[in-house]
Design an enzyme around this catalytic site. Structure first.
Site, PDB file in Angstrom:
ATOM      1  N   SER A 190      -3.149 -17.329   6.269  1.00  0.00           N
ATOM      2  CA  SER A 190      -3.066 -18.092   5.016  1.00  0.00           C
ATOM      3  C   SER A 190      -2.449 -19.469   5.222  1.00  0.00           C
ATOM      4  CB  SER A 190      -2.223 -17.325   4.007  1.00  0.00           C
ATOM      5  OG  SER A 190      -2.816 -16.081   3.758  1.00  0.00           O
TER       6      SER A 190
ATOM      7  N   CYS B 196      -2.755 -11.212   5.537  1.00  0.00           N
ATOM      8  CA  CYS B 196      -3.037 -10.988   4.114  1.00  0.00           C
ATOM      9  C   CYS B 196      -4.455 -10.469   3.887  1.00  0.00           C
ATOM     10  CB  CYS B 196      -2.809 -12.290   3.340  1.00  0.00           C
ATOM     11  SG  CYS B 196      -3.337 -12.186   1.641  1.00  0.00           S
TER      12      CYS B 196
ATOM     13  N   CYS C 119      -2.228  -7.707   2.233  1.00  0.00           N
ATOM     14  CA  CYS C 119      -2.329  -7.726   0.764  1.00  0.00           C
ATOM     15  C   CYS C 119      -3.691  -7.294   0.223  1.00  0.00           C
ATOM     16  CB  CYS C 119      -2.061  -9.138   0.227  1.00  0.00           C
ATOM     17  SG  CYS C 119      -0.845 -10.080   1.125  1.00  0.00           S
TER      18      CYS C 119
ATOM     19  N   LYS D 124      -4.773  -3.649   1.157  1.00  0.00           N
ATOM     20  CA  LYS D 124      -3.740  -2.795   0.542  1.00  0.00           C
ATOM     21  C   LYS D 124      -3.990  -2.653  -0.962  1.00  0.00           C
ATOM     22  CE  LYS D 124      -0.553  -4.378  -1.451  1.00  0.00           C
ATOM     23  NZ  LYS D 124       0.601  -5.027  -0.876  1.00  0.00           N
TER      24      LYS D 124
ATOM     25  N   TYR E 271     -13.195 -17.652   4.821  1.00  0.00           N
ATOM     26  CA  TYR E 271     -12.157 -18.479   5.452  1.00  0.00           C
ATOM     27  C   TYR E 271     -12.781 -19.364   6.532  1.00  0.00           C
ATOM     28  CZ  TYR E 271      -7.814 -16.857   3.347  1.00  0.00           C
ATOM     29  OH  TYR E 271      -6.791 -16.638   2.467  1.00  0.00           O
TER      30      TYR E 271
ATOM     31  N   TYR F 215       8.760  -2.621   1.275  1.00  0.00           N
ATOM     32  CA  TYR F 215       7.493  -2.816   0.567  1.00  0.00           C
ATOM     33  C   TYR F 215       6.401  -1.866   1.092  1.00  0.00           C
ATOM     34  CZ  TYR F 215       8.632  -7.694  -0.997  1.00  0.00           C
ATOM     35  OH  TYR F 215       9.154  -8.816  -1.562  1.00  0.00           O
ATOM     36  N   ILE F 216       6.200  -1.911   2.414  1.00  0.00           N
ATOM     37  CA  ILE F 216       5.032  -1.224   2.982  1.00  0.00           C
ATOM     38  C   ILE F 216       5.176   0.282   2.843  1.00  0.00           C
ATOM     39  CG2 ILE F 216       3.752  -0.816   5.126  1.00  0.00           C
ATOM     40  CD1 ILE F 216       4.226  -3.719   5.890  1.00  0.00           C
TER      41      ILE F 216
ATOM     42  N   GLU G 269       4.749   1.293  -0.908  1.00  0.00           N
ATOM     43  CA  GLU G 269       3.376   1.118  -1.404  1.00  0.00           C
ATOM     44  C   GLU G 269       2.441   2.167  -0.807  1.00  0.00           C
ATOM     45  OE1 GLU G 269       3.403  -3.725  -2.243  1.00  0.00           O
ATOM     46  OE2 GLU G 269       2.473  -2.990  -0.418  1.00  0.00           O
TER      47      GLU G 269
ATOM     48  N   ASP H 179       5.325 -16.434   8.113  1.00  0.00           N
ATOM     49  CA  ASP H 179       6.187 -15.331   8.560  1.00  0.00           C
ATOM     50  C   ASP H 179       6.827 -15.582   9.924  1.00  0.00           C
ATOM     51  OD1 ASP H 179       5.253 -14.194   6.272  1.00  0.00           O
ATOM     52  OD2 ASP H 179       4.482 -12.358   7.187  1.00  0.00           O
TER      53      ASP H 179
ATOM     54  N   HIS I 182       1.646  -8.693 -29.991  1.00  0.00           N
ATOM     55  CA  HIS I 182       1.767  -7.289 -30.364  1.00  0.00           C
ATOM     56  C   HIS I 182       0.405  -6.625 -30.511  1.00  0.00           C
ATOM     57  CE1 HIS I 182       3.805  -3.841 -32.061  1.00  0.00           C
ATOM     58  NE2 HIS I 182       2.920  -3.821 -33.031  1.00  0.00           N
TER      59      HIS I 182
ATOM     60  N   GLU J 275       5.854  -7.914 -24.760  1.00  0.00           N
ATOM     61  CA  GLU J 275       6.593  -8.457 -25.912  1.00  0.00           C
ATOM     62  C   GLU J 275       8.080  -8.120 -25.830  1.00  0.00           C
ATOM     63  OE1 GLU J 275       5.811  -6.596 -29.886  1.00  0.00           O
ATOM     64  OE2 GLU J 275       4.452  -5.303 -28.769  1.00  0.00           O
TER      65      GLU J 275
HETATM   66  P1  NDP Z   1      10.782  -4.404   4.823  1.00  0.00           P
HETATM   67  O1  NDP Z   1      11.688  -5.344   5.507  1.00  0.00           O
HETATM   68  O2  NDP Z   1      10.427  -4.602   3.399  1.00  0.00           O
HETATM   69  O3  NDP Z   1      11.359  -2.944   4.962  1.00  0.00           O
HETATM   70  C1  NDP Z   1      11.683  -2.390   6.204  1.00  0.00           C
HETATM   71  C2  NDP Z   1      12.245  -1.006   5.959  1.00  0.00           C
HETATM   72  O4  NDP Z   1      12.418  -0.337   7.198  1.00  0.00           O
HETATM   73  C3  NDP Z   1      13.600  -1.051   5.265  1.00  0.00           C
HETATM   74  O5  NDP Z   1      13.662   0.007   4.363  1.00  0.00           O
HETATM   75  C4  NDP Z   1      14.578  -0.854   6.434  1.00  0.00           C
HETATM   76  O6  NDP Z   1      15.769  -0.224   6.038  1.00  0.00           O
HETATM   77  C5  NDP Z   1      13.767   0.070   7.330  1.00  0.00           C
HETATM   78  N1  NDP Z   1      14.122  -0.061   8.743  1.00  0.00           N
HETATM   79  C6  NDP Z   1      14.229  -1.187   9.458  1.00  0.00           C
HETATM   80  N2  NDP Z   1      14.524  -0.912  10.743  1.00  0.00           N
HETATM   81  C7  NDP Z   1      14.602   0.429  10.833  1.00  0.00           C
HETATM   82  C8  NDP Z   1      14.882   1.329  11.898  1.00  0.00           C
HETATM   83  N3  NDP Z   1      15.136   0.893  13.115  1.00  0.00           N
HETATM   84  N4  NDP Z   1      14.860   2.634  11.630  1.00  0.00           N
HETATM   85  C9  NDP Z   1      14.592   3.097  10.384  1.00  0.00           C
HETATM   86  N5  NDP Z   1      14.329   2.295   9.336  1.00  0.00           N
HETATM   87  C10 NDP Z   1      14.325   0.976   9.563  1.00  0.00           C
HETATM   88  O7  NDP Z   1       9.509  -4.369   5.763  1.00  0.00           O
HETATM   89  P2  NDP Z   1       8.045  -3.797   5.549  1.00  0.00           P
HETATM   90  O8  NDP Z   1       7.624  -3.352   6.895  1.00  0.00           O
HETATM   91  O9  NDP Z   1       7.969  -2.838   4.427  1.00  0.00           O
HETATM   92  O10 NDP Z   1       7.250  -5.094   5.124  1.00  0.00           O
HETATM   93  C11 NDP Z   1       7.310  -6.268   5.948  1.00  0.00           C
HETATM   94  C12 NDP Z   1       7.228  -7.524   5.126  1.00  0.00           C
HETATM   95  O11 NDP Z   1       5.912  -7.669   4.655  1.00  0.00           O
HETATM   96  C13 NDP Z   1       8.099  -7.503   3.881  1.00  0.00           C
HETATM   97  O12 NDP Z   1       9.371  -8.020   4.140  1.00  0.00           O
HETATM   98  C14 NDP Z   1       7.340  -8.379   2.939  1.00  0.00           C
HETATM   99  O13 NDP Z   1       7.796  -9.683   3.091  1.00  0.00           O
HETATM  100  C15 NDP Z   1       5.901  -8.277   3.404  1.00  0.00           C
HETATM  101  N6  NDP Z   1       5.114  -7.462   2.455  1.00  0.00           N
HETATM  102  C16 NDP Z   1       4.976  -7.878   1.175  1.00  0.00           C
HETATM  103  C17 NDP Z   1       4.258  -7.123   0.278  1.00  0.00           C
HETATM  104  C18 NDP Z   1       4.121  -7.587  -1.124  1.00  0.00           C
HETATM  105  O14 NDP Z   1       4.378  -8.755  -1.394  1.00  0.00           O
HETATM  106  N7  NDP Z   1       3.778  -6.707  -2.066  1.00  0.00           N
HETATM  107  C19 NDP Z   1       3.624  -5.863   0.668  1.00  0.00           C
HETATM  108  C20 NDP Z   1       3.865  -5.508   2.024  1.00  0.00           C
HETATM  109  C21 NDP Z   1       4.586  -6.272   2.878  1.00  0.00           C
HETATM  110  P3  NDP Z   1      16.963  -1.024   5.344  1.00  0.00           P
HETATM  111  O15 NDP Z   1      16.615  -1.166   3.901  1.00  0.00           O
HETATM  112  O16 NDP Z   1      18.146  -0.142   5.550  1.00  0.00           O
HETATM  113  O17 NDP Z   1      17.066  -2.313   6.062  1.00  0.00           O
END
Ligand code: NDP
Length: 463
Positions: free
Chosen positions: A15, A43, A48, A51, A99, A180-181, A184, A307, A440, A445
């Site tokens: 992107s 994406c 995105c 997904k 793209y 997030y991932i 979802e 990113d 409404h 609202e």
């Molecule tokens: P996130 O950073 O959102 O979440 C990572 C998760 O993994 C957290 O819960 C974290 O725990 C856990 N974690 C990290 N390291 C370890 C480990 N070594 N062992 C066990 N658990 C661990 O990353 P995602 O992979 O879900 O998504 C990546 C990025 O992609 C997001 O930050 C977001 O920016 C983007 N994204 C956006 C979406 C959207 O806009 N709807 C959808 C999907 C992805 P803890 O909370 O304790 O740190």
């Protein structure tokens, strides 16, 4: 003055890279973009877009259930994963093609090759063996899923990259992470009838979001049939006696068996083998490329967006950073993208829409704040056997009554937050929200009709 093959060479046609390359070329810069896989980036290809198709596919299960409350009778619903998957991937192909076409229409040369930095102005194209030069370089290589270090048998697990391509729908799915991932996809697969288990190392998913949102989503995960195990991490993954299945051991002593094991434990900036040292580009401890407010790296003519810089890792942010980069470098208008008040969505079921500060962050930053919140059953569910709940919350700075955060969980939350994000970015006050007349009957609202401040029952009157 040195002559270069290109005014701009972009590495990565996702992107951010595509937007920057197109706009730079349209501004008169001779531009090339290299992509080692397919134009579109995370994406479009493995994020995105597919997904959201999966969320749509999964959400029909609830729609069918709700339909019965409205007098519909349906036969037994069947889901055909290969048919859906192929349709979804077909749409991804179409978008990737668009793209590529848009790049060509803007006069950008698309080089389907892996590019690595060979020097401050030199880029080596790995497949062709060519080296080209560029006056300016933009790194827009995105991120890659990480795999927790030292996890025995991590090679048996897949990541979100592979989830879109499964040959068959698994019987079971175990997913590590609570971001997030993980959230979802846990609900996507639960909705498709897969027995799904989410393993999170903390106590409540979606760290970083408002605590009410987190608690709500955590409960909804369980409501939608996901088994949630907290305070636990994987210790090993190994093939089990049952063909095609794996044994997953947790540090809690729990042992799970599943035919799909997914790691959703965050994403790392994708810089491996990029030759950053050869060009003198510095990275932060996190592995992200270090940039200033103008996305300039430690080397004057090398920039990075998206990113790979690990600022706010969202597609629209990468696009805005790319646009600011072009303004700065090719249009003579130095522009720093303002990363404040970025609205975002989590496509859980129901989804989250959020903009601005969480209650906890607002208290930390602003001291006294007022909270308005409402948890209610939206009208659509009232004729169904199991009505949904919805959460809406306004975080208001007490001092000047500016609404500094809005958090919504419920159907259409992402659509609503896009519009209300304008008001938060514009720093409107609670009184200005209230001055808007309600539409409404809608769920939105509620945003302009919350009159009573929420009083935390755990705080004493004196506080
Ligand atoms: P996130 O950073 O959102 O979440 C990572 C998760 O993994 C957290 O819960 C974290 O725990 C856990 N974690 C990290 N390291 C370890 C480990 N070594 N062992 C066990 N658990 C661990 O990353 P995602 O992979 O879900 O998504 C990546 C990025 O992609 C997001 O930050 C977001 O920016 C983007 N994204 C956006 C979406 C959207 O806009 N709807 C959808 C999907 C992805 P803890 O909370 O304790 O740190």
């Amino acid at each position: 003055m040195a002559d270069f093959d290109y005014d701009l060479f972009t590495i990565g046609a996702g992107s951010g890279g595509v937007r920057a390359s197109r706009l730079a070329s349209l501004s008169g810069a001779k531009t090339a973009v290299a992509e080692e896989y397919r134009p579109g980036g995370t994406c479009v290809i493995r994020g995105c877009v597919p997904k959201k198709f999966m969320v749509y596919a999964s959400s029909f299960a609830k729609t069918f259930r709700q339909a019965q409350g409205y007098g519909w009778s349906l036969g037994e619903a069947q889901f055909d994963w290969p048919a859906f998957r192929d349709a979804m991937l077909g749409e991804v192909d179409r978008l990737s093609g668009i793209y590529a076409k848009n790049l060509a229409n803007a006069g950008v040369e698309l080089i389907e090759d892996r590019a690595e930095l060979a020097g401050p102005h030199e880029i080596r194209l790995v497949k062709s063996g060519r080296t080209v030069t560029a006056r300016n370089i933009l790194i827009a290589t995105g991120g890659v899923p990480n795999r927790p270090e030292g996890l025995a048998g991590a090679e048996h697990a897949i990541t979100s990259n592979e989830l879109f391509h499964l040959d068959t729908l698994p019987e079971h799915l175990v997913i590590a992470g609570g971001g997030y991932i993980a959230c979802e996809f846990a609900q996507v697969f639960a909705g498709l009838g897969v027995k799904t288990c989410l393993i999170y190392r903390g106590d409540t998913v979606l760290r970083g979001f408002d605590d009410d949102v987190r608690a709500f989503v955590h409960e909804q995960l369980k409501e939608s049939g996901v088994r949630v195990i907290t305070h636990a991490v994987f210790t090993s993954i190994e093939p089990s006696a049952r063909e095609g299945f794996y044994t997953v051991r947790l540090d809690t002593g729990d042992v799970l068996e599943s035919d799909a094991v997914v790691l959703a434990t965050g994403r790392d900036p994708y810089t491996a083998g990029l030759g950053l040292e050869a060009a003198g580009v510095e990275v932060l401890e996190s592995g992200a490329i270090k940039v200033d407010a103008y996305s300039r790296t430690s080397v004057d003519h090398i920039y990075a967006v998206g990113d790979v810089t690990n600022r706010v890792n969202l597609t629209p942010v990468a696009i805005r950073e790319a646009m600011a980069f072009v303004e700065t470098v090719f249009r003579g208008r130095p522009t720093a993208y303002d990363h404040g008040d970025i609205a975002s969505a989590v496509f859980t079921q129901p989804p989250v829409g959020s903009v601005g500060l969480s209650e906890a962050d607002a208290r930390r930053q602003h001291g006294k704040i007022d909270i308005y919140k409402s948890k209610f059953r939206p009208m659509k569910g009232m004729l169904t056997a199991k009505p949904d709940w919805m959460l809406m919350k306004l975080v208001v700075r007490a001092e000047d009554q500016v609404v500094v955060g809005v958090h919504i969980v419920g159907d259409d939350a992402p659509e609503i937050i896009q519009a209300v994000g304008i008001a938060v970015k514009a720093k409107l006050t609670k009184a200005q929200f209230d001055a808007a007349c309600a539409v409404h009957p809608t769920v939105a609202e509620e945003l302009v009709t919350m009159r009573e401040k929420w009083v935390d029952p755990t705080l004493s009157a004196a506080e």
